[in-house]
Design a protein around this motif. Structure first.
Motif, PDB file in Angstrom:
ATOM      1  N   LYS A  51      17.422  59.067  -2.247  1.00 56.20           N
ATOM      2  CA  LYS A  51      18.214  60.293  -2.043  1.00 56.20           C
ATOM      3  C   LYS A  51      17.569  61.518  -2.709  1.00 56.20           C
ATOM      4  O   LYS A  51      18.075  62.637  -2.580  1.00 56.20           O
ATOM      5  N   GLN A  52      16.454  61.336  -3.401  1.00 55.06           N
ATOM      6  CA  GLN A  52      15.744  62.484  -3.991  1.00 55.06           C
ATOM      7  C   GLN A  52      15.128  63.310  -2.859  1.00 55.06           C
ATOM      8  O   GLN A  52      14.706  62.771  -1.839  1.00 55.06           O
ATOM      9  N   ASN A  98       9.711  55.402  -2.118  1.00 56.61           N
ATOM     10  CA  ASN A  98       9.872  56.605  -1.304  1.00 56.61           C
ATOM     11  C   ASN A  98       8.593  57.432  -1.394  1.00 56.61           C
ATOM     12  O   ASN A  98       8.236  57.932  -2.462  1.00 56.61           O
ATOM     13  N   ASN A  99       7.901  57.573  -0.266  1.00 56.43           N
ATOM     14  CA  ASN A  99       6.607  58.244  -0.287  1.00 56.43           C
ATOM     15  C   ASN A  99       6.703  59.768  -0.202  1.00 56.43           C
ATOM     16  O   ASN A  99       5.694  60.462  -0.260  1.00 56.43           O
ATOM     17  N   ASP A 100       7.919  60.287  -0.065  1.00 52.50           N
ATOM     18  CA  ASP A 100       8.102  61.740  -0.046  1.00 52.50           C
ATOM     19  C   ASP A 100       8.340  62.314  -1.441  1.00 52.50           C
ATOM     20  O   ASP A 100       8.519  63.508  -1.603  1.00 52.50           O
ATOM     21  N   ILE A 101       8.409  61.437  -2.417  1.00 51.18           N
ATOM     22  CA  ILE A 101       8.565  61.900  -3.798  1.00 51.18           C
ATOM     23  C   ILE A 101       7.367  61.385  -4.603  1.00 51.18           C
ATOM     24  O   ILE A 101       6.581  60.568  -4.108  1.00 51.18           O
ATOM     25  N   PHE A 108      10.467  67.289 -14.813  1.00 49.57           N
ATOM     26  CA  PHE A 108      10.746  66.337 -13.730  1.00 49.57           C
ATOM     27  C   PHE A 108      12.202  66.397 -13.265  1.00 49.57           C
ATOM     28  O   PHE A 108      13.095  66.760 -14.028  1.00 49.57           O
ATOM     29  N   GLU A 109      12.395  65.969 -11.999  1.00 50.05           N
ATOM     30  CA  GLU A 109      13.744  65.979 -11.436  1.00 50.05           C
ATOM     31  C   GLU A 109      14.518  64.692 -11.757  1.00 50.05           C
ATOM     32  O   GLU A 109      15.737  64.700 -11.805  1.00 50.05           O
ATOM     33  N   GLY A 157      19.697  69.503 -15.527  1.00 52.14           N
ATOM     34  CA  GLY A 157      20.281  69.087 -14.257  1.00 52.14           C
ATOM     35  C   GLY A 157      19.667  67.800 -13.716  1.00 52.14           C
ATOM     36  O   GLY A 157      20.211  67.173 -12.823  1.00 52.14           O
ATOM     37  N   GLY A 158      18.513  67.436 -14.268  1.00 52.90           N
ATOM     38  CA  GLY A 158      17.840  66.197 -13.867  1.00 52.90           C
ATOM     39  C   GLY A 158      18.629  64.974 -14.304  1.00 52.90           C
ATOM     40  O   GLY A 158      19.423  65.040 -15.242  1.00 52.90           O
ATOM     41  N   VAL A 159      18.416  63.861 -13.593  1.00 53.55           N
ATOM     42  CA  VAL A 159      19.211  62.657 -13.852  1.00 53.55           C
ATOM     43  C   VAL A 159      18.311  61.454 -14.150  1.00 53.55           C
ATOM     44  O   VAL A 159      17.281  61.255 -13.517  1.00 53.55           O
TER      45      VAL A 159
END
Lengths: 333, 127
Positions: free
Chosen positions: A104-105, A125-128, A165-166, A197-199
């Motif tokens: 979901k990132q 997840n290759n988009d992150i 980092f997120e 705000g990062g988790v």
């Protein structure tokens, strides 16, 4: 009032004062005595506790950060370095909670996996962009063979800039830290590298272990690993890891898979030095890893120590606590 | 270690907090990967990048990236070459050097070793 009466009066007063002082002294002494007794009892209790702990896990509860560091080095890091390849062959299915969190990132999100082990979550997840780190060199070699980004680092001293980092994940790692303060510090260090705000998603083994049909009576335990010598990284080249790790045909349920190895052992309370056992014709070497199993409310106590963090969700799933922790404001150095 | 990873890194020493980046780079062996260009990805990571760090590592790898401007976001060629440098160039052997304390961290088999020695972590402790 005559002079005589006066002096009599004052001597009476003196006596009274003296009496009072005596009483006071007595009281103080009594207090001291009780305190001493209490201290002795506490010391004895502490000693007994230590002895029990020593018998159970083979060492005393660490009294300093440095002692804890050494406990972890000997009873966690060195063991994982030894069993890394074998461990890799048993850990391949992603835990849905972690998988969902990573999926979901948003595209281009960046994060860290602290204690990434065999890199099970680095390619979800290759988009992150997830950078894995582990204190065990052999685990990072395995990750590198799978073309994941990984580096060798201490979870308490992450080699990243602050507020960047997120997201962060740390899956089944925090239970290997040997003191409460180090568990707090581990969360703090992950929070440091996150943007406000990062988790963080952090998970740990729980004292309730239904898969074993019993609960652990103690939080600090040694968990055995039955090691097959074919996975010895000292003789094997690390590149051979792919042969065992790519076997995705075996569809094993997550809770079985996670404990596949440990499940065969119920004697978690008998620790210490390397031993060998024979099971259905196969010879195993037994290694023991230190765990601090989490109780209900333990993540709350940890996060309670940190001013710029709050728990979003904390739950039990398959005998693991999982906790989402949000960084509420920037890191103050 | 990919170039993008280097861009996020800093010295692990407490005394270097806020000062230990960008890490100096020595590279004796690198490889080039062939991952497909991802426009969304590169667009979204740009705000997080440290251009000083990119300049520094680019020089060492002899790959120059033109300076970033407002128009760069619309420049496909710029974005492609940036993506290539960040995600397709990987250092296999070399070292990283803290600009603050000069601590040298080795890179072997593609993996930076950022672990401090026991006496570096507990330098005040006498036993």
């Amino acid at each position: 009032m005559s002079l005589e009466e006066k002096s009599l009066n004052s001597s009476k007063k003196e006596k009274k004062l003296l009496y009072k002082q005596e009483k006071k002294l007595e009281k103080q002494l009594e207090k001291q005595r009780i305190q001493e007794e209490k201290n002795n009892a506490r010391q004895q209790e502490e000693k007994n506790k230590q002895e029990i702990l020593n018998q159970r896990i083979g060492f005393n509860e660490p009294q300093s950060d440095h002692e804890a560091y050494r406990v972890e080095l000997k009873h966690v890091h060195q063991i994982y370095d030894k069993i890394a390849l074998h461990f890799d062959s048993t850990r391949y299915k992603a835990w849905p909670i972690v998988e969902n969190f990573l999926n979901k990132q948003t595209v281009g999100s960046m994060g860290v996996d602290v204690g990434c082990g065999n890199g099970k979550y680095l390619g979800i997840n290759n988009d992150i962009y997830t950078i894995g780190s582990d204190i065990c060199n052999n685990f990072t070699l395995i990750c590198n063979d799978k073309h994941h980004e990984a580096l060798v680092a201490d979870g308490l001293l992450l080699p990243y800039k602050s507020d960047l980092f997120e997201y962060a994940i740390s899956i089944a790692v925090i239970h290997h830290f040997a003191t409460f303060q180090r568990r707090v510090d581990a969360i703090k260090e992950m929070l440091r590298v996150l943007k406000p705000g990062g988790v963080i998603l952090v998970t740990s083994w729980a004292t309730t272990q239904e898969w074993k049909g019993k609960n652990y009576e103690n939080q600090d335990v040694m968990v055995p690993w039955l090691f097959q010598n074919q996975f010895n990284m000292d003789n094997n080249n690390s590149s051979s890891s792919s042969s065992s790790s790519n076997d995705n045909n075996r569809d094993i349920d997550i809770n079985n898979e996670n404990k596949k190895n440990e499940k065969e052992n119920n004697d978690t309370d008998t620790p210490k030095k390397t031993e060998s056992i024979q099971k259905s014709g196969t010879k195993y070497e037994v290694f023991h890893r230190y765990y601090h199993l989490f109780e209900q409310g333990e993540f709350e106590s940890i996060v309670g120590e940190i001013s710029n963090a709050e728990i979003i969700e904390n739950n039990l799933d398959h005998d693991n606590y999982y906790c989402f922790i949000k960084k509420t404001s920037s890191t103050i150095v | 270690m990919k170039v993008l990873t280097h861009n996020m890194m800093a010295c692990t020493k407490k005394q270097c907090m806020g000062k230990g980046f960008p890490l100096g780079v020595e590279c004796t062996e690198s490889i080039t990967l062939e991952q497909e260009f991802n426009y969304e990805f590169v667009k979204n990571i740009i705000p997080k990048l440290d251009w000083k760090g990119i300049q520094l590592i680019g020089e060492k790898l002899a790959i120059t990236i033109p300076p970033f401007t407002e128009e760069s976001l619309l420049d496909q060629e710029f974005l492609k070459s940036l993506y290539h440098l960040l995600c397709n160039v990987k250092i296999i052997t070399g070292s990283l050097i803290c600009p603050n304390c000069q601590r040298v961290y080795p890179i072997e088999k593609g993996i930076p070793n950022m672990l401090l020695r026991e006496d570096e972590i507990y330098q005040d402790v006498r036993e």
